[in-house]
Design a protein around this motif. Structure first.
Motif, PDB file in Angstrom:
ATOM      1  N   ALA A   1       0.972  22.350  -3.245  1.00  0.00           N
ATOM      2  CA  ALA A   1       0.556  21.641  -4.468  1.00  0.00           C
ATOM      3  C   ALA A   1       1.758  21.293  -5.361  1.00  0.00           C
ATOM      4  O   ALA A   1       1.892  20.148  -5.796  1.00  0.00           O
ATOM      5  N   PRO A   2       2.678  22.264  -5.620  1.00  0.00           N
ATOM      6  CA  PRO A   2       3.855  21.883  -6.413  1.00  0.00           C
ATOM      7  C   PRO A   2       4.677  20.785  -5.751  1.00  0.00           C
ATOM      8  O   PRO A   2       5.255  19.925  -6.415  1.00  0.00           O
ATOM      9  N   MET A   3       4.704  20.802  -4.419  1.00  0.00           N
ATOM     10  CA  MET A   3       5.502  19.787  -3.720  1.00  0.00           C
ATOM     11  C   MET A   3       4.899  18.392  -3.877  1.00  0.00           C
ATOM     12  O   MET A   3       5.622  17.403  -4.012  1.00  0.00           O
ATOM     13  N   VAL A   4       3.563  18.315  -3.888  1.00  0.00           N
ATOM     14  CA  VAL A   4       2.909  17.017  -4.105  1.00  0.00           C
ATOM     15  C   VAL A   4       3.314  16.487  -5.476  1.00  0.00           C
ATOM     16  O   VAL A   4       3.678  15.319  -5.645  1.00  0.00           O
ATOM     17  N   GLN A   5       3.294  17.378  -6.473  1.00  0.00           N
ATOM     18  CA  GLN A   5       3.699  16.961  -7.823  1.00  0.00           C
ATOM     19  C   GLN A   5       5.157  16.503  -7.820  1.00  0.00           C
ATOM     20  O   GLN A   5       5.504  15.494  -8.436  1.00  0.00           O
ATOM     21  N   GLN A   6       6.001  17.223  -7.071  1.00  0.00           N
ATOM     22  CA  GLN A   6       7.428  16.859  -7.030  1.00  0.00           C
ATOM     23  C   GLN A   6       7.641  15.465  -6.441  1.00  0.00           C
ATOM     24  O   GLN A   6       8.423  14.678  -6.957  1.00  0.00           O
ATOM     25  N   VAL A   7       6.956  15.149  -5.345  1.00  0.00           N
ATOM     26  CA  VAL A   7       7.192  13.817  -4.755  1.00  0.00           C
ATOM     27  C   VAL A   7       6.634  12.718  -5.656  1.00  0.00           C
ATOM     28  O   VAL A   7       7.229  11.639  -5.760  1.00  0.00           O
ATOM     29  N   LEU A   8       5.512  13.000  -6.326  1.00  0.00           N
ATOM     30  CA  LEU A   8       4.982  12.007  -7.265  1.00  0.00           C
ATOM     31  C   LEU A   8       5.988  11.782  -8.400  1.00  0.00           C
ATOM     32  O   LEU A   8       6.304  10.637  -8.758  1.00  0.00           O
ATOM     33  N   ASP A   9       6.530  12.886  -8.942  1.00  0.00           N
ATOM     34  CA  ASP A   9       7.510  12.771 -10.029  1.00  0.00           C
ATOM     35  C   ASP A   9       8.745  11.999  -9.574  1.00  0.00           C
ATOM     36  O   ASP A   9       9.252  11.125 -10.275  1.00  0.00           O
TER      37      ASP A   9
ATOM     38  N   GLN B   1      10.431  12.248  -0.265  1.00  0.00           N
ATOM     39  CA  GLN B   1       9.945  13.164   0.768  1.00  0.00           C
ATOM     40  C   GLN B   1      10.589  14.531   0.627  1.00  0.00           C
ATOM     41  O   GLN B   1      11.760  14.641   0.278  1.00  0.00           O
ATOM     42  N   ARG B   2       9.782  15.548   0.859  1.00  0.00           N
ATOM     43  CA  ARG B   2      10.260  16.935   0.763  1.00  0.00           C
ATOM     44  C   ARG B   2       9.754  17.727   1.950  1.00  0.00           C
ATOM     45  O   ARG B   2       8.628  17.510   2.405  1.00  0.00           O
ATOM     46  N   VAL B   3      10.601  18.653   2.398  1.00  0.00           N
ATOM     47  CA  VAL B   3      10.210  19.583   3.464  1.00  0.00           C
ATOM     48  C   VAL B   3      10.702  20.961   3.052  1.00  0.00           C
ATOM     49  O   VAL B   3      11.862  21.103   2.667  1.00  0.00           O
ATOM     50  N   ALA B   4       9.805  21.953   3.095  1.00  0.00           N
ATOM     51  CA  ALA B   4      10.232  23.333   2.851  1.00  0.00           C
ATOM     52  C   ALA B   4      10.006  24.120   4.129  1.00  0.00           C
ATOM     53  O   ALA B   4       8.879  24.218   4.620  1.00  0.00           O
TER      54      ALA B   4
ATOM     55  N   ALA C   1       5.332  20.075   4.049  1.00  0.00           N
ATOM     56  CA  ALA C   1       5.985  18.803   3.724  1.00  0.00           C
ATOM     57  C   ALA C   1       5.024  17.851   3.030  1.00  0.00           C
ATOM     58  O   ALA C   1       3.823  17.832   3.313  1.00  0.00           O
ATOM     59  N   ALA C   2       5.596  17.053   2.113  1.00  0.00           N
ATOM     60  CA  ALA C   2       4.849  16.001   1.427  1.00  0.00           C
ATOM     61  C   ALA C   2       5.765  14.795   1.298  1.00  0.00           C
ATOM     62  O   ALA C   2       6.984  14.954   1.164  1.00  0.00           O
ATOM     63  N   ALA C   3       5.199  13.604   1.366  1.00  0.00           N
ATOM     64  CA  ALA C   3       6.017  12.386   1.247  1.00  0.00           C
ATOM     65  C   ALA C   3       5.168  11.239   0.740  1.00  0.00           C
ATOM     66  O   ALA C   3       3.951  11.201   0.953  1.00  0.00           O
ATOM     67  N   LEU C   4       5.828  10.313   0.065  1.00  0.00           N
ATOM     68  CA  LEU C   4       5.195   9.065  -0.352  1.00  0.00           C
ATOM     69  C   LEU C   4       5.896   7.922   0.365  1.00  0.00           C
ATOM     70  O   LEU C   4       7.129   7.794   0.291  1.00  0.00           O
ATOM     71  N   VAL C   5       5.108   7.120   1.066  1.00  0.00           N
ATOM     72  CA  VAL C   5       5.672   6.048   1.889  1.00  0.00           C
ATOM     73  C   VAL C   5       4.909   4.766   1.584  1.00  0.00           C
ATOM     74  O   VAL C   5       3.681   4.798   1.434  1.00  0.00           O
ATOM     75  N   THR C   6       5.626   3.655   1.490  1.00  0.00           N
ATOM     76  CA  THR C   6       4.924   2.379   1.347  1.00  0.00           C
ATOM     77  C   THR C   6       4.720   1.802   2.743  1.00  0.00           C
ATOM     78  O   THR C   6       5.531   2.017   3.641  1.00  0.00           O
TER      79      THR C   6
ATOM     80  N   VAL D   1       0.849  -1.195   0.000  1.00  0.00           N
ATOM     81  CA  VAL D   1       0.000   0.000   0.000  1.00  0.00           C
ATOM     82  C   VAL D   1       0.888   1.250   0.000  1.00  0.00           C
ATOM     83  O   VAL D   1       1.917   1.292   0.686  1.00  0.00           O
ATOM     84  N   ILE D   2       0.502   2.246  -0.791  1.00  0.00           N
ATOM     85  CA  ILE D   2       1.278   3.499  -0.869  1.00  0.00           C
ATOM     86  C   ILE D   2       0.428   4.636  -0.305  1.00  0.00           C
ATOM     87  O   ILE D   2      -0.730   4.802  -0.702  1.00  0.00           O
ATOM     88  N   VAL D   3       1.013   5.404   0.616  1.00  0.00           N
ATOM     89  CA  VAL D   3       0.290   6.520   1.226  1.00  0.00           C
ATOM     90  C   VAL D   3       1.031   7.823   0.935  1.00  0.00           C
ATOM     91  O   VAL D   3       2.252   7.909   1.061  1.00  0.00           O
ATOM     92  N   LEU D   4       0.239   8.827   0.527  1.00  0.00           N
ATOM     93  CA  LEU D   4       0.767  10.188   0.362  1.00  0.00           C
ATOM     94  C   LEU D   4       0.504  10.941   1.660  1.00  0.00           C
ATOM     95  O   LEU D   4      -0.643  11.007   2.115  1.00  0.00           O
ATOM     96  N   GLY D   5       1.569  11.468   2.273  1.00  0.00           N
ATOM     97  CA  GLY D   5       1.423  12.220   3.525  1.00  0.00           C
ATOM     98  C   GLY D   5       1.595  13.714   3.283  1.00  0.00           C
ATOM     99  O   GLY D   5       2.444  14.119   2.482  1.00  0.00           O
ATOM    100  N   LEU D   6       0.778  14.517   3.971  1.00  0.00           N
ATOM    101  CA  LEU D   6       0.871  15.982   3.875  1.00  0.00           C
ATOM    102  C   LEU D   6       0.984  16.557   5.279  1.00  0.00           C
ATOM    103  O   LEU D   6       0.228  16.163   6.173  1.00  0.00           O
TER     104      LEU D   6
END
Ligand code: KG4
Ligand code: ZN
Length: 362
Positions: A75-83, A46-49, A33-38, A20-25
């Motif tokens: 929103a741009p950060m979500v796109q960045q972690v997905l990319d 994962q990114r933190v500004a 911050a945004a991150a994708l974690v399995t 399972v993959i979860v997007l965290g905000l």
């Protein structure tokens, strides 16, 4: 009652061929911050500004500016972690967003973004308690860490001892009656003109100083009550600065030693009242401090307990811990909370008695 969004009752599908993959905000304060974690414990991206640049001219976090900066950056950060992970939103199984405690406008940005993404993708939303995310974060990196454990959460906003008994089962054993430990580091750094961020600056100065040079109080140490207090210590540093004659390095070292003594004494006291603890765990920005870590490691060793500290990037505010809390909640049963509201105050242990002066520290 808020209207339920269409699509509520969604459950994270459990595809047999991949975890399972979860997007965290995370937007509860001044970190976007945004991150994708399995859910088998891999951080895919994962990114933190930090918003330090936004708030620095005001000498503290300005809630309205924090919310606006989250709007611009999230929103741009979500796109960045997905990319970065090479995934589309459709590949994400659930969205986890921090819903509290924190600054209400800041929280709303992450939560509403999470709701919109969950709605658009037809995936469940998990509304995460930020303190719960800190409390469970060590299990993201240490699969062997089982419940129950004693967690010392020490950051700029929190100073708590929590008995972590299971997902959703937390006993707040102690909290601060005034400042958080990180807040005290930041204020003392200001008093000593050491710059920002305060904790690392005090630690660096302390390396050149004598921890025994300036006599400072250890508030509440040795008392039967379980809580923390740092305001008196900070005032004592102010008086020592005003009286002159002390090198900043000696003041920094003496202050750091006093904080370490307080943290060790209070943690030892809670270990005595939570003997079922199978490990001592520390999280929060102050856990980056080497002296404090070493002292707490020694305490754990004295009690025959494993000592667990997540890497600094997971100790400080981040979205991987939020995604992981989503994994833990989903593993415990189906979750979908499309009507969740931002909760500026959201204690992890609603049964805990209120403590004088500790309101904002939740
Ligand atoms: O967890 P965090 O990034 O943010 C929240 O406050 O939620 O923690 C930041 C706090 C600040 O107060 C900072 O001064 C403190 O953690 N800190 C430290 C050190 N690094 C960060 N305190 C003492 N020693 C450090 N090396
Ligand atoms: Zn935090």
């Amino acid at each position: 009652m808020a209207a339920r969004l269409p699509g509520s009752g969604r459950e994270a599908p459990r595809p047999p061929d991949r975890p399972v993959i979860v997007l965290g905000l995370e937007t509860s304060c001044d970190e976007t911050a945004a991150a994708l974690v399995t859910c088998d414990r891999r951080i895919l991206a994962q990114r933190v500004a930090s918003q330090m640049d936004v708030h620095a001219p005001f000498g503290g976090v300005v809630p309205e500016l924090a919310a606006r900066a989250h709007v611009e950056r999230l929103a741009p950060m979500v796109q960045q972690v997905l990319d970065e992970a090479g995934l589309s939103l459709a590949a994400v199984d659930a969205i986890a967003a921090t819903a509290g405690p924190g600054l209400v406008g800041a929280l709303m940005v992450g939560l509403v973004t999470g709701k919109a993404l969950a709605f658009a993708a037809g995936k469940p939303l998990v509304a995460v308690n930020h303190l719960e995310a800190h409390a469970l974060s060590p299990r993201l990196v240490d699969p062997g860490l089982g419940f129950p454990y004693l967690l010392l959460l020490v950051s700029g906003g929190h100073c708590q001892l929590l008995g972590v008994e299971g997902v959703g089962r937390y006993r707040r054993l102690a909290t601060t009656i005034d400042d958080a430990a990180g807040e005290a580091f930041d204020k003392v750094a200001k008093l000593l003109n050491l710059g920002f961020p305060g904790g690392p600056a005090v630690e660096a100065a302390a390396r050149e100083g004598d921890a025994g040079a300036v006599p400072l109080p250890r508030p509440l140490v040795g008392t039967p009550e379980p809580h923390f207090s740092f305001a008196g210590l900070k005032t004592a540093v102010l008086r020592a600065v005003d009286s002159g004659g002390h090198a900043p390095a000696d003041l920094a070292a003496s202050f750091q030693a006093a904080v370490a003594d307080c943290l060790v004494d209070r943690t030892a006291r809670s270990l005595a009242t939570f003997p079922e603890a199978r490990a001592l765990v520390v999280a929060g920005g102050v856990a980056a401090n080497r002296t404090i870590r070493e002292r707490l490691a020694a305490l754990a060793e004295d009690h025959g307990l494993p000592f667990v500290v997540p890497p600094v990037a997971l100790c400080t505010d981040n979205a991987a811990m939020v995604a992981w809390a989503g994994c833990e909640r989903l593993a415990a049963g189906p979750v979908d909370e499309p009507d969740a509201e931002a909760r500026p105050r959201w204690p992890l242990d609603p049964e805990a008695a209120p403590v004088r002066g500790a309101g904002v520290k939740a």
